[in-house]
Design an enzyme around this catalytic site. Structure first.
Site, PDB file in Angstrom:
ATOM      1  N   GLY A 193       0.818  -1.211   0.000  1.00  0.00           N
ATOM      2  CA  GLY A 193       0.000   0.000   0.000  1.00  0.00           C
ATOM      3  C   GLY A 193       0.846   1.252   0.000  1.00  0.00           C
ATOM      4  N   GLY A 194       0.411   2.235   0.802  1.00  0.00           N
ATOM      5  CA  GLY A 194       1.102   3.511   0.837  1.00  0.00           C
ATOM      6  C   GLY A 194       2.552   3.395   1.226  1.00  0.00           C
ATOM      7  N   GLY A 428      23.467  11.053 -30.977  1.00  0.00           N
ATOM      8  CA  GLY A 428      22.986  11.698 -29.765  1.00  0.00           C
ATOM      9  C   GLY A 428      23.460  11.007 -28.510  1.00  0.00           C
ATOM     10  CB  ALA A 429      24.243   7.468 -27.700  1.00  0.00           C
TER      11      ALA A 429
END
Length: 538
Positions: A193-194, A428-429
């Site tokens: 859960g939380g 771009g790498a």
């Protein structure tokens, strides 16, 4: 009769208790308190036995393994819940299911809590949460690392919204502490859960095979909502988060190894963002040649090798701590020392997908870069990257967005940054892997470096496609064009001649060159602001 007319005797001092009665009273109170503390520390025998039967340690046993001997100072040991009804009235055990306080690791102060599954299944209620809030506040105010040992069924249902409020207070403090003090979450049982969000907000999450479970909704809820049947391990086990989701930075076989690794990690982290990482003794790295590096890395750009072997040659004693070893394995993120100084290492891994960058790899490296920058850890980037992974799957997965995270992280980083290009660095790498253009302080390259928009084969096919289509001997023309491309645009000195590489070095000198570069950059000025940024879970 008025009050003023009343004959009221002046109040005198209370009757004095004879010293022997006071002594007897104090002695009895001490004995009673000692018995109560002993019972609380020992825990319920049946609950302890159940933990051991599950292959788990108790909260206090875990603290003994984590902290230096006899260093733990407990707070709020007598804290109890105030809830009423729903079976809670007669059940008010001390500690309220969490042991909290401070101790030392390698002699350095840390603050910690350990949830006690033997009390209410470690479920978090109001008092439980307030104890955690207190140690988090103390960690922040003293500038000390914070560690949470999680073993809890989640929010305490009987306390309703106060349980949820308690979680909210933890999350807010996680965010406030992010980038200010190191935060480590250790999942040693269920964390549902939380509670899972606190683990995700931490800088590092540890899990243990077989016993750790981390998920927002359990198997029963999943089946009720989706009809899908899944086990706890399949839904949120250590293997899942160590290899598929990337939530767990470290996965171990047992609690002993897990907590030993937490201690090792802490040995390389500063107490807070205003301190340097703890330095070890210098070991002559500035003059340390490693000829084996030339044997590890093949000259042919397409041949694979293990970048971890390169890292072992560059760092002190061949010793490094790799994060997310099983997730996004095409990039390596590790903490190590070079000449005694802690460094963060990012490197492409040619053994996996040829070392390309994909969405997961970019995300993994981006968060690591941001952590190192937040805590004054210099960065060493080892580059051998053919580009970003192409294809619709990656584009749909948001590779542009995730790649931008890595680009942003490097551009924002103000710590010393050293780049080493081993072989190929295309497109771009190349830019994203801490190139000079985005702010690397020192760029080094091996003689095998190939820095270009793309590899020779791809470039020739694009630039000369018409000539190749019309050629009577396309194979011969292709060979000629490949040699021309390599000779004119990707020869070893091309980037160095244009100031984008500071030096082309002998591979054997990589360790010494990196050590000298880091020494040169040691006094690099940092921003004066107390906090540069948090370590957002990218």
């Amino acid at each position: 009769m008025s009050i003023s007319e009343l004959d009221v005797a002046p109040a005198g001092p209370p009757p004095r208790t004879p010293p022997e009665r006071r002594a007897r009273s104090m002695g009895a109170l001490r004995e009673e308190l000692a018995r109560l503390r002993a019972r609380t520390v020992a825990g319920r025998p049946d609950g302890v036995a159940r933990q051991h039967a599950l292959g788990k340690r108790t909260a206090r046993e875990r603290l003994e393994m984590l902290l230096d001997e006899d260093s733990f100072v407990e707070i709020d040991i007598y804290r109890r819940h105030r809830a009423q009804g729903l079976g809670m009235d007669g059940r008010r055990p001390h500690t309220d299911g969490v042991v909290a306080g401070s101790g030392t690791v390698h002699g350095r102060r840390v603050f910690v809590y350990a949830q006690d599954f033997t009390i209410f299944g470690g479920a978090l209620g109001e008092a439980h949460a307030e104890k955690i809030h207190k140690v988090m506040d103390l960690a922040m105010s003293t500038g000390s690392p914070f560690i949470g040992l999680n073993d809890s069924g989640g929010a305490r249902i009987q306390e309703g919204v106060m349980s949820l409020n308690g979680y909210g207070g933890i999350f807010r403090r996680n965010v406030q502490a992010s980038g200010v003090i190191p935060q480590i979450s250790v999942v040693l049982g269920p964390c549902a859960g939380g509670a899972a969000y606190s683990a995700a907000l931490a800088d590092f999450t540890f899990m243990v095979q077989g016993t750790s479970q981390l998920y927002l909704t359990g198997p029963d809820v999943v089946e009720a909502v989706t009809g899908q049947r899944v086990t706890h391990a399949e839904l949120g086990g250590a293997q899942v988060h160590g290899t598929r989701s990337g939530v767990a930075a470290f996965v171990h076989e047992d609690e002993e190894a897990c907590l030993a690794e937490v201690r090792y990690l802490l040995s390389m982290l500063p107490g807070n963002n205003l301190e340097p990482p703890p330095a070890g003794p210098a070991c002559g790295a500035t003059h340390d040649a490693r000829p084996r590096l030339a044997e590890i890395v093949p000259a042919e750009p397409s041949k694979p090798y293990d970048m971890r072997e390169v890292i072992a040659e560059v760092v002190d004693d061949g010793d490094f701590l790799e994060l997310h070893e099983g997730w996004a394995r095409n990039v390596i993120c590790a903490l190590a020392r070079v000449d005694g100084a802690v460094v963060g290492i990012v490197g492409n891994q040619p053994l996996v997908l040829a070392g390309v960058l994909d969405a997961d790899a970019a995300q993994k490296a981006a968060r690591f870069v941001r952590f190192c920058d937040a805590f004054n850890i210099p960065l060493v980037t080892l580059v051998d990257v053919p580009g970003f992974l192409p294809g619709t799957e990656q584009e749909y997965a948001g590779i542009i967005r995730h790649g931008a995270k890595l680009l942003y992280a490097y551009c924002e980083a103000t710590v010393p940054r050293v780049q080493v290009i081993l072989r190929k660095a295309y497109g771009g790498a190349y830019i994203v892997m801490d190139s000079r253009s985005i702010g690397a302080d020192l760029s080094l390259a091996w003689p095998t470096n190939e820095i270009a928009v793309m590899g020779a084969e791809g470039a020739v096919n694009v630039v000369f496609r018409r000539e190749l289509a019309a050629a009577t001997d396309p194979a011969g023309l292709r060979a000629e064009l490949l040699a021309r491309y390599a000779g004119e645009l990707v020869h070893p000195q091309y980037a160095a001649e244009r100031g984008l590489v500071d030096d082309v070095i002998d591979p054997a000198q990589t360790r010494s060159a990196v050590a000298r570069g880091l020494a040169m950059l040691r006094d690099k000025r940092k921003p004066g602001a107390q906090r540069k940024h948090g370590n957002v879970p990218l």
